[in-house]
Design a protein around this motif. Structure first.
Motif, PDB file in Angstrom:
ATOM      1  N   TYR A 423      -3.649  -5.999  -6.430  1.00 35.00           N
ATOM      2  CA  TYR A 423      -4.548  -4.675  -6.659  1.00 35.00           C
ATOM      3  C   TYR A 423      -5.283  -3.832  -5.751  1.00 35.00           C
ATOM      4  CZ  TYR A 423      -6.935  -0.652  -8.857  1.00 35.00           C
ATOM      5  OH  TYR A 423      -8.100   1.034  -9.201  1.00 35.00           O
ATOM      6  N   TYR A 424      -6.020  -4.837  -5.122  1.00 34.68           N
ATOM      7  CA  TYR A 424      -6.945  -4.639  -3.676  1.00 34.68           C
ATOM      8  C   TYR A 424      -6.170  -5.024  -2.326  1.00 34.68           C
ATOM      9  CZ  TYR A 424     -10.644  -4.392  -6.976  1.00 34.68           C
ATOM     10  OH  TYR A 424     -11.692  -4.132  -8.218  1.00 34.68           O
ATOM     11  N   GLY A 425      -5.298  -5.754  -2.287  1.00 34.31           N
ATOM     12  CA  GLY A 425      -4.443  -6.475  -1.261  1.00 34.31           C
ATOM     13  C   GLY A 425      -4.926  -7.295   0.083  1.00 34.31           C
ATOM     14  N   TYR A 426      -5.143  -8.300  -1.444  1.00 37.91           N
ATOM     15  CA  TYR A 426      -6.362  -9.415  -0.681  1.00 37.91           C
ATOM     16  C   TYR A 426      -5.195 -10.432  -0.611  1.00 37.91           C
ATOM     17  CZ  TYR A 426     -11.218  -8.024  -2.429  1.00 37.91           C
ATOM     18  OH  TYR A 426     -11.811  -6.916  -2.486  1.00 37.91           O
ATOM     19  N   GLY A 427      -5.121 -10.996   1.273  1.00 37.84           N
ATOM     20  CA  GLY A 427      -4.078 -11.945   1.038  1.00 37.84           C
ATOM     21  C   GLY A 427      -2.631 -11.292   1.025  1.00 37.84           C
ATOM     22  N   THR A 428      -2.396  -9.805   0.750  1.00 38.46           N
ATOM     23  CA  THR A 428      -1.282  -9.533   0.353  1.00 38.46           C
ATOM     24  C   THR A 428      -1.245  -8.257   0.391  1.00 38.46           C
ATOM     25  OG1 THR A 428       0.612  -9.930  -0.876  1.00 38.46           O
ATOM     26  CG2 THR A 428      -1.386  -9.453  -2.229  1.00 38.46           C
ATOM     27  N   LYS A 429      -0.167  -7.749   0.637  1.00 37.32           N
ATOM     28  CA  LYS A 429      -0.007  -5.577   0.762  1.00 37.32           C
ATOM     29  C   LYS A 429      -0.265  -5.699  -0.821  1.00 37.32           C
ATOM     30  CE  LYS A 429       3.471  -5.222   3.836  1.00 37.32           C
ATOM     31  NZ  LYS A 429       5.327  -4.792   4.159  1.00 37.32           N
ATOM     32  N   LYS A 430      -1.655  -3.786  -1.161  1.00 37.38           N
ATOM     33  CA  LYS A 430      -1.451  -3.751  -2.107  1.00 37.38           C
ATOM     34  C   LYS A 430      -0.527  -2.996  -2.834  1.00 37.38           C
ATOM     35  CE  LYS A 430      -6.115  -0.990  -1.704  1.00 37.38           C
ATOM     36  NZ  LYS A 430      -6.623   0.132  -1.467  1.00 37.38           N
ATOM     37  N   ASP A 431      -0.529  -3.737  -4.217  1.00 34.53           N
ATOM     38  CA  ASP A 431       1.034  -3.157  -4.818  1.00 34.53           C
ATOM     39  C   ASP A 431       0.859  -3.460  -6.195  1.00 34.53           C
ATOM     40  OD1 ASP A 431       3.133  -3.712  -6.411  1.00 34.53           O
ATOM     41  OD2 ASP A 431       3.914  -4.609  -5.143  1.00 34.53           O
ATOM     42  N   TYR A 432       0.213  -1.913  -6.438  1.00 31.66           N
ATOM     43  CA  TYR A 432      -0.280  -1.682  -7.765  1.00 31.66           C
ATOM     44  C   TYR A 432       0.598  -1.977  -9.148  1.00 31.66           C
ATOM     45  CZ  TYR A 432      -4.645   0.998  -6.090  1.00 31.66           C
ATOM     46  OH  TYR A 432      -5.055   1.724  -4.534  1.00 31.66           O
TER      47      TYR A 432
END
Length: 550
Positions: A423-432
């Motif tokens: 959700y927040y894009g921590y350690g990865t892309k933002k992906d709702y």
């Protein structure tokens, strides 16, 4: 002086920060020279450091080679790590039979240790459950609470005397194993008539230790005293005396009688021995169905040897339909009782004392071995970004990886965390969309209130999923019903939702065309309009309350 054992101990101390002397660079130098000498402990350590990229290049292929050499040399930790990797398909093709082979070797070793003296699981404190006050947990006994228990025991509280005796007998809840203290408390309780205490004294004399040297006659006397009061531990003790012929001739019929009586009272060790008699055909006809029944009963209370023999039955198909997956899961449970689990205590105390790096290295090694609690604890520490042994940019991706492994093993909190990271894009892309998928799993499988709230918010705003106000309302209500902690956030969320809808109904209704025209609030008020609305609601509520009670 070149002594390999001393070098291994020194390298471990430098890696794990024993005695406050953590120096990973120096540890790696020692491990590399030890690995050249064929040290399986060093190969396992280098595999671990490569798999996380701690002090070395992050290299999973190299880690796998080190673990393979380590397990071939006899490293039980490497065997466990490889077992877990083949079970979960981590950088290798998932292969249950290979995992079974690795786990069985470690489980055989543990079972052999357990048969000599009952192994007791070490307390595994979850850091995620008590971030505010780590000292107030029930797994580790605080010094002041221990002093209070001692005071109650001296005042004659029999139950506390027996409990302290048990804790000292096996070294639980952070207390040291102390046979003298255990015997002292058991004798006090036994004098006051405690059947449990009598049975434990019998156990101490049967097994023998520094405080109570092995003495079959004394053991038999105390077991008989406890059994005469109908005590399950005492009855099981008499069964052991006859089963192994301790001071009396071996008598399977008598052993069976006492084990049955103790098993009927629900004592897991008696259920296990009863199962073992039917499994091995000791004094009875071999009966795998009955053996399975009693092993299963004992395993429900966590009796480790019962779990081991259940794994054996599932692995070989004796008395049950063969199931590799079930056997591996059971063997894994036995393997996790190994002496290496003591690192849970040292890691916890290091964390509590503020030695974050030392704590992380220990939890990370246990996480690599497949311990779910260690995986979530390592991820929790990495997420705090307080550790210095990994580069800052690697912390979130590594934490996400560990949350993912913990979630696969059934940790609901970890499943919600993976949703948060996407959700927040921590350690990865933002992906709702992915975030919503993980929240949905946490809702359906674990009934997580936090996941319900998050998913409701996403439905309310149409983030990654189709906007659905009715479903959002339902999920908010479910969150409030599931957890009392969710009442206030849900109240504000619903107030905001209803207020926004009222505003949309009144202010943004086009009178001329008689058609609804929704104006995107993001464009008019800004991206944080929802926070603004909540603030407005709070201000109105405060105003109303003041005038009501003013």
């Amino acid at each position: 002086m070149g002594n390999l054992n001393a070098m291994e101990k020194m390298a471990d101390a430098l890696l794990f920060g024993n005695f406050g002397m953590q120096n990973i660079t120096a540890a790696i130098q020692l491990y590399e020279s030890l690995a050249n000498e064929g040290s399986y402990k060093a190969q396992n350590a280098l595999g671990f450091l490569s798999s996380y990229g701690i002090g070395m290049e992050y290299d999973q292929a190299k880690a796998l080679i080190y673990y393979t050499f380590g397990s071939a040399g006899g490293s039980m930790m490497s065997q466990m790590i490889l077992g877990y990797r083949y079970l979960s398909g981590i950088n290798v093709l998932q292969n249950c039979e290979v995992a079974l082979n690795h786990y069985k070797k470690v489980a055989d070793y543990i079972a052999d240790k357990l048969e000599k003296s009952e192994g007791i699981p070490v307390e595994k404190v979850r850091l995620t459950e008590r971030p505010e006050n780590l000292s107030s947990n029930s797994e580790i006994l605080d010094w002041d609470i221990y002093q209070y228990y001692k005071f109650l025991a001296e005042r004659g509280d029999i139950q506390i005397q027996v409990s302290l005796g048990q804790l000292h007998l096996i070294g639980r809840k952070g207390l040291d194993q102390d046979y003298y203290k255990a015997l002292y408390y058991f004798l006090k309780a036994a004098k006051a008539g405690s059947a449990n205490a009598m049975a434990f004294i019998g156990k101490m004399y049967l097994e023998g230790n520094v405080a109570a040297p092995q003495n079959n006659i004394t053991a038999f006397k105390y077991f008989s005293m406890a059994a005469s009061k109908g005590n399950a531990i005492g009855l099981h003790g008499l069964g052991l005396v006859y089963f192994y012929g301790k001071g009396v001739p071996v008598n399977y019929a008598e052993a069976l009688k006492y084990f049955q009586k103790a098993a009927e009272k629900g004592w897991p060790n008696a259920q296990f021995h009863l199962g073992y008699m039917y499994y091995s055909g000791s004094g009875v006809w071999k009966d795998y169905k009955l053996a399975f029944k009693y092993f299963y009963l004992a395993s429900q209370s966590g009796q480790p040897l019962a779990i081991y023999y259940l794994a054996e039955m599932y692995a070989t198909g004796k008395g049950v339909l063969r199931s590799c997956r079930t056997a591996v899961e059971l063997y894994k449970g036995v393997c996790e009782l190994g002496h290496w689990a003591e690192k849970f205590l040292t890691a916890y105390f290091a964390y509590k004392d503020g030695d974050i790096d030392s704590s992380l290295v220990q939890y990370a090694l246990l996480a690599e071995m497949g311990y779910e609690v260690a995986q979530s604890n390592s991820a929790f520490i990495l997420e705090s970004r307080k550790a210095n042994i990994l580069k800052k940019e690697k912390m979130y991706p590594m934490a996400l990886l560990l949350w993912n492994r913990a979630a696969i093993q059934g940790n609901a909190y970890a499943r919600v965390k993976i949703g948060d990271y996407h959700y927040y894009g921590y350690g990865t892309k933002k992906d709702y969309q992915t975030a919503a998928t993980h929240y949905s799993v946490a809702v359906d499988k674990y009934h997580s209130a936090q996941a319900m709230f998050n998913l409701a918010y996403m439905y309310e705003h149409g983030l990654g999923i189709a906007k659905d106000i009715h479903l959002a309302r339902r999920l908010y209500d479910m969150a409030a019903q599931t957890s009392p902690d969710a009442h206030i956030p849900v109240f504000f969320a619903l107030m905001k939702l209803e207020t926004v809808h009222l505003l949309q109904d009144i202010l943004f209704f086009n009178q001329f065309t008689k058609q609804w025209k929704w104006i995107k609030l993001d464009n008019t008020v800004g991206p944080y309009w929802d926070i603004f609305v909540i603030g407005l609601i709070v201000a109105v509520l405060i105003f109303l309350f003041r005038h009501r009670y003013g």
